[in-house]
Every structure is written in structure tokens, then in C-alpha cells.
Design a protein around this motif. Structure first.
Motif: not given
Length: 605
Positions: A22-23, A25-29, A107, A110-111, A114, A118
């Protein structure tokens, strides 16, 4: 070390593998593009053995079909073209794999960026109760070491895992195309390998969890020793501290050794299984060449694919072992992120219509432990601009009263009003912006003296900073320093004394211009002469402001407008200094003990 509650949370928390996905997922592209690059590189690499097999067949056909001599039957032109195509395939495949590595690294970074954000935001939302039961070193370990380990694990394993899985599938398809019977032989090793990997991973994961938990305990001990090194040396407890460090270090070593042994055993065992399949393929393939059911080039290509087929299996097993370390760290980080937070600020916060500094406690009750009452049904009204001193024996609830006032803790029942507004309906930022806080333990950060004074008023100009320092008796000693207000210091700096640090904290509160002051034992750790200076500074600070002075030294609160005497969480007396002495109650006994037997008085305070 971690509290029992936190250890239980880590044991009962859901497996964090899905949350790790899930972490990302925002960088799935980026991940999808990395997968595409990896698949492209794998497919191009996969054609290499086929082309090499074709080259082998051309050479074999030329040799077997030609005449003695320099083998005129070999088609060197065709071989050259195949080798050029092979070179181009390998170059393009390498570029694809390079692009995949960069995309995965981007990716992951960046994960983790973040995740660190958090974690930092989570720390700001945790109640003070959480920090009271967690050693600073343990929290530091979760927010630094564990996140760093998670970053390294993801970066080292994600690209390798993607490459290995698709490489495995690609090799399988090509082997089925060349010889289904030989492919079945190779496939027999897959369930055996999967079973071995599952069993070893299951044994390794608890050891990795123990390793990172022990590492957090070790960090907490190191932080504790570094903070109290003077006392450790003063009480000659260095040997005990070293003994505890050795015990913590040994615990980390034992857990890490078990984890590494379990994880390290996976690759050689998997390699052994893969080699058995590789030998069977070589033997059966040679037999098929002799029987004429396969060409020599096909067998060569299949053997190369078999070797490449076994390598991803070994790599996947190795990745699974390394992932256990990352998952153990992720579970510790997620336990922190899932910790109960303080109640959120109200959606429609209240704001006092005026800023006078009137404070009211109405039937306030509070307890740190559900079974141990501390403050019960306390009521108190403090008029604007007055100074209220809070005294009493240790454990009476004096500091707790200040913590409740600033909402570091929430009362179990009752209300606290500031200028007629319930503080529970205000945002914490708005409430605390109206308070100035001076504690016994001074805190200065790494920066100049001017920056430390301006900490509570970031937009203050230099003239305002110097004015605050003059008003609080700090300007004189500051100007004696080599760089004056530009002197760089930190909390452990020896540039200024403890009393001078306290003067800087008073100047900091003065510059913030709060409506209400909370002075908690601000002079209890300094000498008499410095106490006089700090007292003068605090007199300037208190002028025109509502002040709560929590004090053990009764000499510092003689002139208070109201002295509140607390015992066992209740107000047992209140009045002026003279009134309380005449009442011959607890305050008079504390004053007599302080006057005639300083040691006893200090103990009573």
C-alpha cells in the motif's frame, strides 16, 4: 525498552506485507513502468540462448557437413549477423534494466520520504502519555534505524524480485517451446524449492523481529547513558552501565546471528535443489541428442535456460530471506503509526473574545492510572494579572495542574476555562499560543543565542530580542560572550552556565508576550545569586500577566497574590503568605521545615 503494551501490539498487529504494498501504491505508475522495463530487458535477454544455439547449430552443420581442412561449410556471414543481433539485444536489455533500477530506486526513495514525514507528523499527534512510557532511544530507533532498514530492504529486493519473477516465467515458456519433457523435469524442483523457502522464512521472521526490538532497546540505553554520563561517572556506575550495554549488545548479536543463519541457509539449500534439476536436464538432454530427438544447439539453449531458470528461484528465496528483516522493521514502524492519538481539535473551535488571562478550574478530576486518583474535584479561580503560587509535597499534583492547563493531558472530568472559554473547545495551537512556559529543565537547540530567544516569536527583530534580554537580566552576560547574541550553543553547550541558560528561557517567554505564564520550578536548580537574577527576570516577565508559579523554594513565592497549597490532588489551603502562616496548617509546616531544617524542607518539597 519498549513497553509491554507496545510489544503486545507488535505481536498482534496484522502482517505488514500488504501495508508495504500500500505504501508503494501512490507510485504505481513508476513501479508499472519499472516492471515494463524489466520485462523488456528479460525478454530481450531470453533470446540470447536461442541465438547462441543457432550459432552452435551453424558451426556443427558446417563441420559435420564439410570436408577436411578449414571447415569451408561454416556460414561465417550468418554467424556474424547473429552475433551482431545478439550484441544489440544485450545492449538494449542492459539499458532497460538500468532504467528499471532507476525507476525502482526513485519510487522507493519517495515512499520512504513520505513514510518519514508520516512518522514525524504522527509524533506531533501523540499524547504526552505515550512519550512518558516510551524511552526516547526506542522512538528514535523506530523513526530512524527501522525506516532506514526498510528503505534498504525495498531498494535491494524490489527490482530483484520483479526481475526474478518475470525471468522465471520467460524461461519456463521458452523451455516448453524447446522441449516440454525437459521442462517438466525442471518444474519438479519448483514445489520443493517453494516448500523450503516457506519453512526457512517462517523460522527467520521472529528472529528479525527480535533483532530490531533488541536494537531499539540498545539505542534507548545508549541515549540514556549519553544523557546521564556525568551522573554515571559521579556515582561510579560505569561498570554497571557497561554491563547493561554488553547485555543489550549481546541480545542484538544473538538475535541477528539467528536471523542471518536462518536467512543465509536458504540460498545454498535452494542452489543444491536447483543443481539436481540442472544435472538431470544435462543427462536427459544428452540422451535426446544421441537419439536425434533434439539438436545440439537446442540442448545447449535449454541448458542455458535451465541455469537461468534456477537462478531466479535462488534469488527469490534470497529476497524472501532479506524481506523478513524489512518486514520486522515495518511492523515496528506501523505499530508507531497505529498508536492511539490525542483527541483531534474541534471542527468549530472556540476563541476567547478577550485576552485578559482569567483562568477557572471547575470540578477538575484527573488520574494518570485508572486505579490511582491524583486530582479530585479541584476548583480554583485566578483573576487576570494575578500571580498564583502552587506549593505542596512531592506528588501533590502541582505540575499536573500546569499540564492540564496547557492540555498536555486532558482532565477526566470537569472544565478549565480561559477568559470564559472552555479550553477543550479551543485548538491546541490557539490555546498554547496564549501561554508562556518556563521549566526547571532548560532546553536550548543548536543555534545562536538570538535564535533561541526568538524561538517563541519567530518574526521578532533583533531590537525586540535584545529588549527581551535586557528586561530579563540576560543582556549583560550575553554581551560578555565572544560573539554576543550570535554565539552558537546547544543544550549540552558549556558556553553558558545552567543559570544563564535559565535566563535565556525566561527571555524567550518574555519575547513571546503570552497572556498566561506557567513557571514550573524555574529556580530550583541554581545558586542563590543566580536565583535572585532569575527572580528579577521573572518579576519583569510576570508584570501584567496571569502567572502560575510552581515552586519548592517557598522564598520565591512570598509576594504571590495567592498561594495554593495542594496535597493528594486537593487544595487544602489558599491565601497569602502571611495568612497561611497564621493558619498553622500544611504551608506553615513546610515553611518551618524549610527555615529550620533545609534538608527536611527540601525533602518535603
Amino acid at each position: 525498552m519498549a513497553s509491554p503494551d507496545d510489544l503486545e501490539e507488535e505481536r498482534t498487529a496484522p502482517r505488514p506485507a500488504r501495508r508495504l504494498v500500500g505504501l508503494l501504491r501512490p507510485h504505481r505508475r513508476s513501479v508499472a513502468l519499472a516492471v515494463s522495463m524489466g520485462v523488456g530487458g528479460i525478454v530481450l535477454n531470453a533470446f540470447g540462448p536461442l541465438l547462441l544455439g543457432r550459432v552452435t547449430d551453424l558451426i556443427a552443420d558446417g563441420v559435420l557437413g564439410g570436408v577436411p581442412g578449414p571447415a569451408p561449410g561454416i556460414d561465417f556471414a550468418a554467424i556474424g549477423r547473429l552475433l551482431l543481433v545478439l550484441l544489440a539485444l544485450y545492449v538494449v536489455a542492459s539499458l532497460f534494466m538500468l532504467a528499471q533500477g532507476r525507476l525502482v530506486a526513485s519510487a522507493v526513495w519517495r515512499t520512504i520520504h513520505e513514510l518519514r514525514r508520516d512518522a514525524r507528523e504522527k509524533l506531533t499527534r501523540l499524547p504526552l502519555r505515550h512519550f512518558d512510557r516510551q524511552p526516547a532511544g526506542e522512538l528514535l530507533s523506530r523513526t530512524t534505524n527501522d525506516i532506514d532498514n526498510l528503505q534498504q530492504t525495498l531498494q535491494q529486493t524490489l527490482a530483484e524480485l520483479i526481475t526474478s519473477i518475470f525471468s522465471l516465467l520467460t524461461m519456463l515458456v521458452l523451455m516448453l517451446v524447446i522441449s516440454p519433457s525437459l521442462a517438466v523435469v525442471m518444474l519438479l524442483s519448483v514445489p520443493v524449492s517453494a516448500l523450503i523457502a516457506a519453512r526457512i522464512s517462517k523460522r527467520a521472521q521472529p528472529h528479525y523481529a527480535a533483532q530490531w526490538s533488541a536494537n531499539g532497546t540498545l539505542n534507548a540505553h545508549v541515549e540514556e547513558v549519553c544523557t546521564g554520563h556525568a551522573l554515571i561517572k559521579g556515582f561510579d556506575r560505569r561498570a554497571a552501565a557497561e554491563e547493561r550495554f554488553d547485555a543489550c549488545n549481546d541480545a542484538v548479536y544473538r538475535a541477528a546471528a539467528k536471523a542471518q543463519f536462518a536467512s543465509g541457509a536458504m540460498e545454498p539449500v535452494m542452489m543444491f535443489v536447483a543443481n539436481l534439476g540442472y544435472v538431470l536436464v544435462a543427462v536427459i538432454g544428452a540422451w535426446k541428442v544421441i537419439n536425434g530427438t533434439l539438436t545440439l544447439g537446442d540442448v545447449q539453449a535449454f541448458i542455458l535456460y535451465a541455469r537461468q531458470f534456477s537462478q531466479p528461484i535462488v534469488e527469490i528465496a534470497s529476497v524472501a530471506g532479506r524481506l523478513q528483516s524489512g518486514i520486522a522493521s515495518a511492523q515496528r514502524v506501523f505499530t508507531l503509526l497505529d498508536a492511539p492519538e490525542q483527541a483531534p481539535d474541534p471542527l468549530r473551535p472556540g476563541t476567547p473574545a478577550r485576552a485578559e488571562g482569567r483562568v477557572e478550574f471547575t470540578d477538575v478530576s484527573f488520574r494518570y492510572s485508572p486505579d490511582t486518583p491524583l486530582i479530585e474535584n479541584l476548583s480554583l479561580t485566578v483573576e487576570p494579572g494575578s500571580t498564583v503560587a502552587i506549593v505542596g509535597p512531592t506528588g501533590a499534583g502541582k505540575t499536573t495542574l500546569g499540564n492540564l492547563l496547557m492540555r498536555f493531558y486532558e482532565p477526566d472530568s470537569g472544565r478549565i476555562l480561559l477568559d470564559g472559554t472552555d479550553t477543550a473547545t479551543m485548538t491546541r495551537d490557539d490555546l498554547r499560543s496564549r501561554f508562556g512556559l518556563v521549566l526547571q529543565d532548560t532546553w536550548l537547540f543548536g543555534g545562536t543565542i538570538a535564535e533561541n530567544i526568538a524561538y517563541g516569536a519567530p518574526g521578532a527583530c533583533r531590537a525586540d530580542i535584545e529588549e527581551a534580554a535586557r528586561a530579563t537580566c540576560a543582556d549583560r552576560f550575553i554581551r560578555t560572550l565572544p560573539q554576543g547574541y550570535d554565539t552558537v550553543l546547544d543544550d549540552e553547550s558549556g558556553t553558558v552556565s545552567a543559570g544563564e541558560k535559565q535566563l535565556l528561557t525566561v527571555a524567550r517567554a518574555f519575547l513571546a508576550r503570552p497572556a498566561v505564564l506557567v513557571l514550573d520550578e524555574a529556580t530550583s536548580s541554581v545558586d542563590t545569586r543566580t536565583e535572585v537574577l532569575i527572580q528579577r527576570a521573572m518579576n519583569s516577565l510576570r508584570a501584567g500577566r496571569t502567572s502560575f508559579v510552581i515552586a519548592h523554594r517557598l522564598s520565591t513565592i512570598r509576594d504571590a497574590d495567592l498561594i495554593v497549597v495542594m496535597d493528594a490532588g486537593r487544595i487544602v489551603e489558599q491565601g497569602t503568605h502571611d495568612q497561611l502562616l497564621c493558619a498553622q496548617g500544611l504551608y506553615a509546616r513546610l515553611h518551618a521545615a524549610r527555615t529550620h531544617t533545609p534538608t527536611a524542607g527540601a525533602a518535603a518539597g
